[in-house]
Design a protein around this motif. Sequence first.
Motif, mmCIF file in Angstrom:
data_model
loop_
_atom_site.group_PDB
_atom_site.id
_atom_site.type_symbol
_atom_site.label_atom_id
_atom_site.label_comp_id
_atom_site.label_asym_id
_atom_site.label_seq_id
_atom_site.Cartn_x
_atom_site.Cartn_y
_atom_site.Cartn_z
ATOM 1 N N CYS A 104 0.852 -1.184 0.000
ATOM 2 C CA CYS A 104 0.000 0.000 0.000
ATOM 3 C C CYS A 104 0.893 1.241 0.000
ATOM 4 O O CYS A 104 1.992 1.226 0.559
ATOM 5 N N LYS A 105 0.384 2.310 -0.601
ATOM 6 C CA LYS A 105 1.166 3.547 -0.609
ATOM 7 C C LYS A 105 1.229 4.159 0.791
ATOM 8 O O LYS A 105 0.256 4.097 1.543
ATOM 9 N N VAL A 106 2.378 4.736 1.085
ATOM 10 C CA VAL A 106 2.596 5.368 2.386
ATOM 11 C C VAL A 106 3.186 6.757 2.157
ATOM 12 O O VAL A 106 4.151 6.913 1.407
ATOM 13 N N ILE A 107 2.580 7.757 2.798
ATOM 14 C CA ILE A 107 3.191 9.090 2.825
ATOM 15 C C ILE A 107 3.703 9.291 4.245
ATOM 16 O O ILE A 107 2.929 9.214 5.200
ATOM 17 N N TYR A 108 5.005 9.477 4.381
ATOM 18 C CA TYR A 108 5.596 9.661 5.714
ATOM 19 C C TYR A 108 6.044 11.114 5.851
ATOM 20 O O TYR A 108 6.887 11.590 5.104
ATOM 21 N N ILE A 109 5.439 11.821 6.793
ATOM 22 C CA ILE A 109 5.815 13.223 7.000
ATOM 23 C C ILE A 109 6.745 13.322 8.201
ATOM 24 O O ILE A 109 6.500 12.723 9.249
ATOM 25 N N ILE A 110 7.814 14.074 8.015
ATOM 26 C CA ILE A 110 8.853 14.138 9.046
ATOM 27 C C ILE A 110 9.215 15.612 9.295
ATOM 28 O O ILE A 110 9.222 16.422 8.370
ATOM 29 N N ARG A 111 9.466 15.914 10.557
ATOM 30 C CA ARG A 111 9.768 17.293 10.958
ATOM 31 C C ARG A 111 11.003 17.286 11.834
ATOM 32 O O ARG A 111 11.258 16.308 12.549
ATOM 33 N N ASN A 112 11.761 18.362 11.815
ATOM 34 C CA ASN A 112 12.989 18.354 12.622
ATOM 35 C C ASN A 112 12.626 18.107 14.094
ATOM 36 O O ASN A 112 11.634 18.619 14.611
ATOM 37 N N PRO A 113 13.432 17.270 14.756
ATOM 38 C CA PRO A 113 13.024 16.746 16.064
ATOM 39 C C PRO A 113 12.946 17.795 17.167
ATOM 40 O O PRO A 113 12.166 17.647 18.108
ATOM 41 N N LYS A 114 13.706 18.864 17.055
ATOM 42 C CA LYS A 114 13.644 19.878 18.121
ATOM 43 C C LYS A 114 12.289 20.583 18.088
ATOM 44 O O LYS A 114 11.651 20.766 19.125
ATOM 45 N N ASP A 115 11.850 20.978 16.894
ATOM 46 C CA ASP A 115 10.522 21.606 16.795
ATOM 47 C C ASP A 115 9.414 20.601 17.144
ATOM 48 O O ASP A 115 8.392 20.971 17.734
ATOM 49 N N THR A 116 9.617 19.358 16.759
ATOM 50 C CA THR A 116 8.628 18.316 17.078
ATOM 51 C C THR A 116 8.493 18.182 18.599
ATOM 52 O O THR A 116 7.388 18.091 19.138
ATOM 53 N N ALA A 117 9.631 18.209 19.293
ATOM 54 C CA ALA A 117 9.623 18.100 20.760
ATOM 55 C C ALA A 117 8.867 19.276 21.386
ATOM 56 O O ALA A 117 8.033 19.088 22.280
ATOM 57 N N VAL A 118 9.140 20.476 20.906
ATOM 58 C CA VAL A 118 8.473 21.656 21.469
ATOM 59 C C VAL A 118 6.968 21.600 21.201
ATOM 60 O O VAL A 118 6.144 21.880 22.079
ATOM 61 N N SER A 119 6.605 21.176 19.985
ATOM 62 C CA SER A 119 5.193 21.066 19.642
ATOM 63 C C SER A 119 4.506 20.021 20.526
ATOM 64 O O SER A 119 3.393 20.236 21.019
ATOM 65 N N LEU A 120 5.180 18.904 20.752
ATOM 66 C CA LEU A 120 4.603 17.844 21.592
ATOM 67 C C LEU A 120 4.503 18.284 23.057
ATOM 68 O O LEU A 120 3.556 17.936 23.763
ATOM 69 N N PHE A 121 5.463 19.087 23.485
ATOM 70 C CA PHE A 121 5.412 19.648 24.845
ATOM 71 C C PHE A 121 4.110 20.450 25.034
ATOM 72 O O PHE A 121 3.378 20.270 26.007
ATOM 73 N N HIS A 122 3.802 21.300 24.074
ATOM 74 C CA HIS A 122 2.565 22.084 24.176
ATOM 75 C C HIS A 122 1.328 21.200 24.104
ATOM 76 O O HIS A 122 0.330 21.460 24.780
ATOM 77 N N TYR A 123 1.410 20.157 23.293
ATOM 78 C CA TYR A 123 0.279 19.222 23.180
ATOM 79 C C TYR A 123 0.042 18.519 24.525
ATOM 80 O O TYR A 123 -1.086 18.355 24.954
ATOM 81 N N TYR A 124 1.140 18.137 25.188
ATOM 82 C CA TYR A 124 1.016 17.533 26.518
ATOM 83 C C TYR A 124 0.310 18.501 27.471
ATOM 84 O O TYR A 124 -0.462 18.100 28.319
ATOM 85 N N ARG A 125 0.598 19.758 27.323
ATOM 86 C CA ARG A 125 0.013 20.732 28.253
ATOM 87 C C ARG A 125 -1.443 21.058 27.952
ATOM 88 O O ARG A 125 -2.218 21.327 28.864
ATOM 89 N N GLU A 126 -1.804 21.064 26.682
ATOM 90 C CA GLU A 126 -3.142 21.508 26.295
ATOM 91 C C GLU A 126 -4.141 20.367 26.148
ATOM 92 O O GLU A 126 -5.340 20.591 26.241
ATOM 93 N N ASN A 127 -3.652 19.182 25.852
ATOM 94 C CA ASN A 127 -4.536 18.095 25.450
ATOM 95 C C ASN A 127 -4.902 17.219 26.654
ATOM 96 O O ASN A 127 -4.035 16.561 27.227
ATOM 97 N N PRO A 128 -6.188 17.210 27.049
ATOM 98 C CA PRO A 128 -6.594 16.424 28.222
ATOM 99 C C PRO A 128 -6.374 14.923 28.039
ATOM 100 O O PRO A 128 -6.406 14.171 29.015
ATOM 101 N N ASN A 129 -6.117 14.490 26.806
ATOM 102 C CA ASN A 129 -5.861 13.067 26.575
ATOM 103 C C ASN A 129 -4.399 12.685 26.753
ATOM 104 O O ASN A 129 -4.008 11.553 26.488
ATOM 105 N N LEU A 130 -3.594 13.658 27.169
ATOM 106 C CA LEU A 130 -2.175 13.376 27.428
ATOM 107 C C LEU A 130 -1.856 13.744 28.871
ATOM 108 O O LEU A 130 -2.551 14.561 29.472
ATOM 109 N N PRO A 131 -0.807 13.153 29.436
ATOM 110 C CA PRO A 131 -0.475 13.453 30.833
ATOM 111 C C PRO A 131 -0.135 14.923 31.009
ATOM 112 O O PRO A 131 0.387 15.553 30.085
ATOM 113 N N GLY A 132 -0.423 15.454 32.175
ATOM 114 C CA GLY A 132 -0.042 16.829 32.464
ATOM 115 C C GLY A 132 1.466 16.897 32.624
ATOM 116 O O GLY A 132 2.108 15.922 33.014
ATOM 117 N N ILE A 133 2.022 18.043 32.290
ATOM 118 C CA ILE A 133 3.467 18.192 32.467
ATOM 119 C C ILE A 133 3.694 19.608 32.957
ATOM 120 O O ILE A 133 3.034 20.539 32.503
#
Length: 280
Positions: A104-133
Motif C-alpha cells: 500500500c502507498k505510504v506518505i511519511y511526514i517528518i519534521r525536525n526533532p527539536k521543533d517536534t519536541a516543542v510542539s509535543l510539549f505544548h500538546y502535553y500541556r493543552e490536550n486532556p488526553n495526554l499526561p499533564g506536564i
Amino acid sequence: QWSVLHKFKGILFSTMSSEELLNSLDCFDAREDDVFLVSYPKSGTHWIAEVIKNIPNARITLTSPIELGDISKFEELKTYCERRVIPTHLSYDMLPTNVKQKQCKVIYIIRNPKDTAVSLFHYYRENPNLPGIETWNEFFELFLRGDVVYGSWFDHVLSWEEHKNAQNILIIFYEEMKTDLSKNIKKITTFLGLNLTDGEINMIARKTSFSEMKNNAVKENCDPNHTICALTSNRRLVFRKGAVGDWINYFTSKQKRVFDELFTEKMKHSELAGHFGEYS
Ligand code: A3P
C-alpha cells in the motif's frame, strides 16, 4: 493522570487505542489502493490530511487513525467504498503485515526533532488526553528517553527510513512544505496517481495555509468522524504556531548540546539526518 497512557510492546499509547485493537492490527484487511498517512506526532499530519481532503474529484475517504478505538475499528473501516486514506502514528514494525505485503502507498511526514519536541510539549500541556506536564525541562528529559506517547522520535524515524527507497513510500519534510507548499502538493498528488492543474494546486495551497487552517479549526466542532490524530478530535488543540525553528525559544544551550550529541549518535547511519542540519 498517567492513566491516559498505557504501554504496549514497550511503547506508550493513548488509552483511546485499546490493547485489544493494538493486538489485532495484523487482522486488518488492507486493500491494494489504501494509502497510509504516517508520522510521529506533531510532524504535520493534519497539514497533509488537509491537502488530500482538498484534492478535487479524488474519490478518497479520509478515515480516523487505524490505531484509534477498539476492536470494532476494522468493521468501520470495511464500510468505506472509496479509496481509503488512513492516518497512523505507528512505527514501521507495528504496521499491519498485509499493508506491507500489498505494498500500500505510504506518505511519511517528518519534521525536525527539536521543533517536534516543542510542539509535543505544548500538546502535553493543552490536550486532556495526554499526561499533564509542569515544565519544559521535565518534558525534555522524557522526550530524550523516548518516554512519550509513540516512543522515541529516533526509533520511529529510523524504522521508516529503512524503507525510504521503496516505490510505495513517499517522504515529505515539514520544513520543505513551509518553503514550497505547491511543489510538495504536486509531489503528493503525483504520488497518488492524480493529475492536477497548476490552478488546482494553487487553490489547495491557499486552503492549507496555516492561517486558513487555524481559522477554520476555530469554527469546526469536534467531530469524532474527522479525527486525524489518535490523540484528539479537537482540532483547536492542533494549530499552535506552525513555524520552523521555534525550538530556539525553549532549548537551553546545554539542552541543545545534549540533544545534538544524542542525534549524532542515533542518526549516524541515517541519510535523512542530513536534511536537518540547517534547522539545528
Ligand atoms: P506547532 O505546535 O509547532 O504549531 P500534527 O498535525 O502532526 O499533530 O502536527 C501539528 C503541528 O503542525 C503543529 O505545530 C501545527 O501548528 C502544525 N501545522 C498544522 N497545520 C499547519 C500548516 N498548514 N502550516 C504549518 N504548520 C502546520
